[in-house]
Each structure stands twice: as C-alpha cells, then as structure tokens.
Motif scaffolding. Structure first.
Motif, mmCIF file in Angstrom:
data_model
loop_
_atom_site.group_PDB
_atom_site.id
_atom_site.type_symbol
_atom_site.label_atom_id
_atom_site.label_comp_id
_atom_site.label_asym_id
_atom_site.label_seq_id
_atom_site.Cartn_x
_atom_site.Cartn_y
_atom_site.Cartn_z
ATOM 1 N N PRO A 50 4.405 7.932 -1.666
ATOM 2 C CA PRO A 50 5.766 6.841 -1.349
ATOM 3 C C PRO A 50 6.086 7.065 -0.336
ATOM 4 O O PRO A 50 6.124 8.218 0.686
ATOM 5 N N ALA A 51 6.962 5.930 -0.074
ATOM 6 C CA ALA A 51 7.748 5.825 1.488
ATOM 7 C C ALA A 51 9.072 6.603 1.248
ATOM 8 O O ALA A 51 9.353 6.879 -0.015
ATOM 9 N N HIS A 52 9.460 6.841 2.361
ATOM 10 C CA HIS A 52 10.783 7.792 2.359
ATOM 11 C C HIS A 52 11.774 7.378 3.370
ATOM 12 O O HIS A 52 11.314 6.815 4.478
ATOM 13 N N ARG A 53 12.875 7.492 2.957
ATOM 14 C CA ARG A 53 13.981 7.073 3.923
ATOM 15 C C ARG A 53 14.189 8.034 4.920
ATOM 16 O O ARG A 53 13.760 9.266 4.818
ATOM 17 N N SER A 54 14.982 7.761 5.737
ATOM 18 C CA SER A 54 15.129 8.904 6.882
ATOM 19 C C SER A 54 15.844 10.208 6.367
ATOM 20 O O SER A 54 15.696 11.062 7.039
ATOM 21 N N ASP A 55 16.425 10.104 5.307
ATOM 22 C CA ASP A 55 17.049 11.281 4.625
ATOM 23 C C ASP A 55 16.168 11.897 3.740
ATOM 24 O O ASP A 55 16.507 13.030 2.792
ATOM 25 N N GLY A 56 15.025 11.432 3.709
ATOM 26 C CA GLY A 56 13.752 12.169 3.001
ATOM 27 C C GLY A 56 13.563 11.809 1.520
ATOM 28 O O GLY A 56 12.811 12.032 0.860
ATOM 29 N N ALA A 58 12.468 9.295 -1.603
ATOM 30 C CA ALA A 58 11.576 8.260 -1.994
ATOM 31 C C ALA A 58 12.020 7.400 -2.353
ATOM 32 O O ALA A 58 12.844 7.067 -3.124
ATOM 33 N N VAL A 59 11.304 6.072 -1.822
ATOM 34 C CA VAL A 59 11.886 4.843 -2.258
ATOM 35 C C VAL A 59 10.853 3.810 -2.439
ATOM 36 O O VAL A 59 9.574 3.983 -2.097
ATOM 37 N N PRO A 60 10.810 2.799 -3.426
ATOM 38 C CA PRO A 60 10.139 1.853 -3.483
ATOM 39 C C PRO A 60 9.552 0.891 -2.477
ATOM 40 O O PRO A 60 10.803 0.632 -1.458
ATOM 41 N N VAL A 61 8.623 0.494 -2.349
ATOM 42 C CA VAL A 61 8.101 -0.331 -1.099
ATOM 43 C C VAL A 61 7.122 -1.302 -1.657
ATOM 44 O O VAL A 61 6.235 -1.157 -2.358
ATOM 45 N N ARG A 62 7.323 -2.591 -1.183
ATOM 46 C CA ARG A 62 6.236 -3.590 -1.522
ATOM 47 C C ARG A 62 5.258 -3.707 -0.231
ATOM 48 O O ARG A 62 5.306 -3.644 0.947
ATOM 49 N N VAL A 63 3.865 -3.551 -0.609
ATOM 50 C CA VAL A 63 2.936 -3.491 0.306
ATOM 51 C C VAL A 63 1.634 -4.428 -0.264
ATOM 52 O O VAL A 63 1.358 -4.643 -1.252
ATOM 53 N N PRO A 64 0.995 -5.038 0.844
ATOM 54 C CA PRO A 64 -0.495 -5.814 0.620
ATOM 55 C C PRO A 64 -1.473 -4.677 0.643
ATOM 56 O O PRO A 64 -1.466 -3.650 1.305
ATOM 57 N N ILE A 65 -2.384 -5.045 -0.476
ATOM 58 C CA ILE A 65 -3.549 -4.216 -0.448
ATOM 59 C C ILE A 65 -4.633 -4.985 -0.637
ATOM 60 O O ILE A 65 -4.866 -5.967 -1.441
ATOM 61 N N GLU A 66 -5.863 -4.602 0.186
ATOM 62 C CA GLU A 66 -7.042 -5.458 -0.077
ATOM 63 C C GLU A 66 -8.193 -4.548 -0.763
ATOM 64 O O GLU A 66 -8.485 -3.486 -0.475
ATOM 65 N N VAL A 67 -8.915 -5.293 -1.845
ATOM 66 C CA VAL A 67 -10.014 -4.551 -2.314
ATOM 67 C C VAL A 67 -10.968 -5.491 -2.309
ATOM 68 O O VAL A 67 -11.231 -6.609 -2.669
ATOM 69 N N THR A 68 -12.090 -4.940 -1.561
ATOM 70 C CA THR A 68 -13.248 -5.456 -1.294
ATOM 71 C C THR A 68 -14.515 -5.090 -2.111
ATOM 72 O O THR A 68 -14.453 -4.021 -2.291
#
Length: 73
Positions: A50-56, A58-68
């Motif tokens: 997971p993504a982390h804020r500067s204070d450590g 974990a936060v949700p994050v929206r990401v693109p993912i490619e599956v080939t």
C-alpha cells in the motif's frame, strides 16, 4: 481465447486499499470480453504494497494497471 489466438493489453483502474487488496476495479481499455474479465479476476487476487503518507500511515490510492495477454508459440 486460446482457440481464437486473442492477444492484447487490458488497462484497469484499481484502488489499492491500505490492506494491500485491490478494490473498485474498472476496465478502462478492454480487449475481448473474456480477456478483460480474466484480467479483473487476476488483479482482484493480487496483493499490493500500500501507499503511505509521510507519517507512515497506509492510505488507499487509485492506480492504473496494464495486464498483457500474449500467445506463446
């Protein structure tokens, strides 16, 4: 898909939760209905760091993912 020899890249938009699970999976660029659904099924089973804020925290994050999908000889 194998019989039809379908190949291509499916682009998904995914929310990675603080637990590392994939959520809210949306197909952005489909290839074939069957392959697109298989991409969603596969990514839903993956676990991410997971993504982390500067204070450590974990936060949700929206990401693109490619599956080939490619046929091997």
């Amino acid at each position: 898909a194998r019989k039809k020899r379908l190949e291509g890249t499916v682009v998904l938009q995914v929310t990675v939760l603080p637990s590392g699970q994939a959520s809210d999976i949306v197909i952005v660029t489909p290839v074939d209905t069957g392959l697109s659904q298989k991409a969603v099924e596969a990514v839903s089973k993956w676990r991410f760091s997971p993504a982390h804020r500067s204070d450590g925290q974990a936060v949700p994050v929206r990401v693109p993912i490619e599956v080939t999908f490619r046929m091997l000889n």
